[in-house]
Design an enzyme around this catalytic site. Sequence first.
Site, PDB file in Angstrom:
ATOM      1  N   LYS A   1      43.195  30.337  49.815  1.00  0.00           N
ATOM      2  CA  LYS A   1      43.365  31.717  49.028  1.00  0.00           C
ATOM      3  C   LYS A   1      45.036  32.022  49.277  1.00  0.00           C
ATOM      4  CE  LYS A   1      41.156  35.166  46.742  1.00  0.00           C
ATOM      5  NZ  LYS A   1      40.020  34.977  46.057  1.00  0.00           N
TER       6      LYS A   1
ATOM      7  N   ASP B   1      43.231  36.071  40.772  1.00  0.00           N
ATOM      8  CA  ASP B   1      42.667  37.108  41.437  1.00  0.00           C
ATOM      9  C   ASP B   1      43.130  38.245  40.867  1.00  0.00           C
ATOM     10  OD1 ASP B   1      40.412  36.921  43.869  1.00  0.00           O
ATOM     11  OD2 ASP B   1      41.874  38.659  44.328  1.00  0.00           O
TER      12      ASP B   1
END
Length: 453
Positions: free
Chosen positions: A134, A174
């Site tokens: 991430k 995201d």
Amino acid sequence: MTTIKQKKAESYVNNVIEQVKEKNPNQPEFYQAVQEMAHSLIPLFERVPHYMDYAILERMVEPDRMITFRVAWSDDDGVIHVNRGFRVQFNNAIGPYKGGLRFDPSVNESIVKFLGFDQIFKNALTDQAIGGGKGGSDFDPKGKSDMEIMRFTQSFMNELSKYIGPNVDVPAGDIGVGGREIDFMVGQYKRLRGAFEKGAFTGKGIDVGGSLMRTESTGYGAVYFAEQMLKHEESDVEGKKVIVSGAGKVSLYAMEKAVELGATVVACSDSSGYIFNEDGLDVSAIKQIKEEERKQISSYLDYDENATFHEEGRIWEVKCDLAFPCATQNELDEDDAKQLVENGVTAVVEGANMPCTEKAIQYLQNNDVRFGPGKAANAGGVAVSALEMAQNSSRVYWSFDEIDGMLKDIMADIYKKSASAAKEYDVEGDLISGANIAAFKKVADVMVAQGII
Ligand code: GLU
């Protein structure tokens, strides 16, 4: 009665949690994510102690690497700004690191690590060959021009490009990162690499090499997961009153699918407040406001004279049967959970990553509210990302309906795996523990096979 095996598993888990706290001070979100996972593994460690002998959990909580870097860029007035970029490459036991990039002022090491840690397990649940990673930046995209977004993104990519690739690490979007940002990244990465490696990113625009349905997949997937949960109770989404927090991609497409399946979406929110209409909101108007006009949710009142806008108060005070928290971490706390229960909610399904606090979850579970954990319920997005990778490497592209069918199967399979692991480990009905155990086992077994690395 507590057995010796259980005591051993409990003390091992508590020890790992303590170590994480000590080694990662001031990272409450990371600590929260580890704690939730670790606690649910106690019944597994009791029965399969070799995971403890192989120190699998200790190895999993320590990322392979955490990259931080400076991102300098100039705005439209020529003023120079400096942000921080992050990429955590957490675990690549079952495939290249895979996970989104978040651009939001709240991004810091704790946020990136909680997201990266959860991503390992979410990705494992999809049964696609993708590891966990991430990243993102504390950059605030709100109110920035297209050119500012492009310059920031190019500067971000100048550094991140050194660490990614189709078989190494595959970023996606995201919060604050969508098709526009990903396509800018693809452009800059191509230029830096001198090669056309479109499989280094997912969530690309369709003409840039993206997959059909990637945009809709997280939201649709969350509703498919809810359908599976409700089917188990001989119920479904049809006829239900639904509230959905957030007004990003996840929320918009969760609402769209819920309405398509016959539900009435009565409320949705953004950071400025929430909108409400007892008879149902017009999702296409909300999409228009959010995706085209990029305006605040209150402008919905221009489209629907029977709707109300609530600046004060929280969306969770709206009476509903099903609630989908689809905005951000820890957006639904214990008081919100109490309010939902008082109003008769029957199920809460997490479209966002870790949107419910630990106390909220406990309260919901203690009051017989069915709970769909994010790792399982919002895995549809990354699952279709893996399908995008497959299409990029085979150069064969699938239709919307083909991908929709695959997504439905994947979500049904995730539900089945989570429910049956819960049953097998004597926590029947607890989909959090079931999803955590099933996902952990998948990665852990591969780590055992790959040796001590
Ligand atoms: N950011 C999304 C998630 O939380 C998608 C990640 C991806 O597609 O790689 O799962």
